[in-house]
Design a protein around this motif. Structure first.
Motif, PDB file in Angstrom:
ATOM      1  N   ASN A  37       2.602   2.115  -2.310  1.00  0.00           N
ATOM      2  CA  ASN A  37       2.516   2.587  -3.695  1.00  0.00           C
ATOM      3  C   ASN A  37       1.119   2.377  -4.268  1.00  0.00           C
ATOM      4  N   ASP A  38       0.131   2.283  -3.388  1.00  0.00           N
ATOM      5  CA  ASP A  38      -1.231   2.049  -3.863  1.00  0.00           C
ATOM      6  C   ASP A  38      -2.203   2.887  -3.035  1.00  0.00           C
ATOM      7  N   LEU A  92      -7.235  -5.148  -7.985  1.00  0.00           N
ATOM      8  CA  LEU A  92      -6.606  -6.064  -7.040  1.00  0.00           C
ATOM      9  C   LEU A  92      -7.398  -7.352  -6.854  1.00  0.00           C
ATOM     10  N   SER A  94      -5.735   3.054  -3.989  1.00  0.00           N
ATOM     11  CA  SER A  94      -6.941   2.773  -4.769  1.00  0.00           C
ATOM     12  C   SER A  94      -8.194   3.239  -4.043  1.00  0.00           C
ATOM     13  N   VAL A 115       0.810  -1.224   0.000  1.00  0.00           N
ATOM     14  CA  VAL A 115       0.000   0.000   0.000  1.00  0.00           C
ATOM     15  C   VAL A 115       0.844   1.275   0.000  1.00  0.00           C
TER      16      VAL A 115
END
Length: 423
Positions: free
Chosen positions: A349-350, A395, A352, A347
């Motif tokens: 780099n995420d 994901l 969403s 997370v």
């Protein structure tokens, strides 16, 4: 002048490198310090190791072996002003010696503050002095990087029982106050009590000899029990030993060795370690290393922590022992440890967005925008389950948690597999 009031460890201190027992990994002919002496070269060094294993003696003998002037200093009472005066006045020619810069030996160098350590930098870098520092602490944490980079670091090993026995035999043979004493029994019993510390072993021998009748030293259980009362636990709650023993304890529990775990627990308790510190580490272990293989483990550990805090020693030892053995003999799993670590790394780099059907539509506007629309309430269905999407779109199918190969997690795996097969 050597008298009976001079401690035995000082009376029998080695007078040459050939007299040193142990540390063969450093002093052998092809070993690092052995090669240095052969070549007549002595750089600045940090000698790292437990108390009583010969750091001071080794420093003195190294300086002597290359013909250097030797200054023995203690970090406990040395000021920056005194240190700079010594550095400025050192020229290596005192007492007719002129074979290089003087050797300044600083015992317990880890106690130097930054200013004191910085005062050494220029002199060490220019070669004006050769520094030998001795420390019982890990140099990586206790010595400035700038100074550490200018020194070679060598770890001295604790002396083995056999090496300590040899040191004791040498003392009995060479010390004029102990010569003639006949030993009945095993010197190894005294050596064992010293835990790798030559100074302690010699002190114990001296105590034993002082309590003998005549010229015979009988080493039996009664003697060992008497002199053992003088032994201080080899443990520093602010130093490496604190971290080394708790590490050994945790790894023994993780490795399912109850005897080793109880041994290290006893070592800590005997040394006066805070029982709550031990209990807190058990709570961490119960989650990190046992986890879902035995969900009761964290309950046992947490109860032990609260009980230890409310009851205290000496009864807390029983609680800690019970929790230790329970956790040690429990099935192990680190599946959730890996799951959360993998998710945390992912997370970073995420970011969403949350799917609309999982959002909470608490206002009419939010509901009009689709918040909570088409969410399926699992309790309205058989077995309290109905499949739906819980991860962001990109994901879907991503796995963070993997069922481990223990009975409880495999039972959970079988249940989830069955549950999903019903729809």
């Amino acid at each position: 002048m050597t008298t009976l009031t001079t401690p035995l460890a000082e009376r029998v201190r080695p007078q040459s490198l050939a007299d040193v027992v142990g540390q063969t990994h450093l002093l052998g002919g092809s070993a690092p310090l052995g090669r240095m002496i052969t070549n007549g070269h002595l750089p600045s060094l940090i000698l790292h190791g437990e108390a009583g294993i010969g750091k001071t003696t080794l420093a003195r003998l190294l300086a002597h072996a290359v013909g250097r002037e030797f200054h023995l200093l203690s970090a406990l009472d040395l000021t920056v002003k005194e240190l700079r005066e010594l550095i400025d006045g050192g020229n290596g020619s005192k007492n007719g010696l002129d074979f290089g810069p003087p050797v300044i030996f600083i015992d317990e160098i880890h106690r130097f503050n930054k200013a004191q350590q910085d005062a050494l930098l220029g002199a060490v870098e220019s070669g004006k002095i050769t520094l030998i520092g001795a420390t019982t602490e890990n140099p990586s944490f206790s010595i400035n990087n700038a100074l550490l980079s200018r020194c070679q670091v060598y770890r001295l090993n604790p002396l083995t029982t056999d090496e300590l026995v040899q040191i004791l035999k040498n003392a009995l043979a060479k010390d004029k106050f102990l010569q003639g004493i006949q030993v009945q029994g095993e010197l190894g019993k005294i050596a064992y009590l010293a835990s790798g510390d030559a100074r302690k072993a010699l002190n114990l021998l001296e105590i034993a000899c002082q309590n003998t009748d005549g010229n015979t030293l009988t080493i039996d259980d009664e003697l060992i029990e008497n002199i053992a009362q003088t032994v201080l636990a080899h443990y520093d709650k602010a130093g490496d030993m604190h971290y080394d023993i708790i590490s050994a304890f945790i790894k023994s529990v993780r490795g399912s060795d109850a005897d080793a775990a109880i041994y290290w627990l006893a070592r800590m308790l005997t040394a006066g370690e805070d029982p709550a510190f031990i209990a807190r580490r058990l709570v961490i272990l119960a989650s990190e290393d046992i986890g879902l293989a035995n969900p009761n483990a964290i309950l046992i550990a947490d109860t032990a922590l609260r009980s230890v805090q409310s009851i205290g020693m000496p009864e807390a030892r029983i609680i800690l022992a019970q929790a230790t053995v329970y956790l040690t003999t429990s099935a192990k799993s680190n599946s959730t440890y890996h799951a959360i670590n993998d998710a945390l790394a992912f997370v970073k780099n995420d970011n969403s967005p949350v799917p609309l059907h999982l959002r909470n539509g608490v206002t009419k506007l939010m509901q009009a925008q689709g918040y909570g629309a088409n969410y399926i309430y699992p309790h309205d269905y058989p077995h309290h389950y109905h499949p739906q999407q819980y991860l962001p779109d990109h994901l879907i199918g991503k796995r963070f948690y993997e069922f481990a190969d223990n009975q409880k997690e495999q039972a959970s795996f079988a249940f989830i597999h069955w549950l999903k097969s019903q729809n």
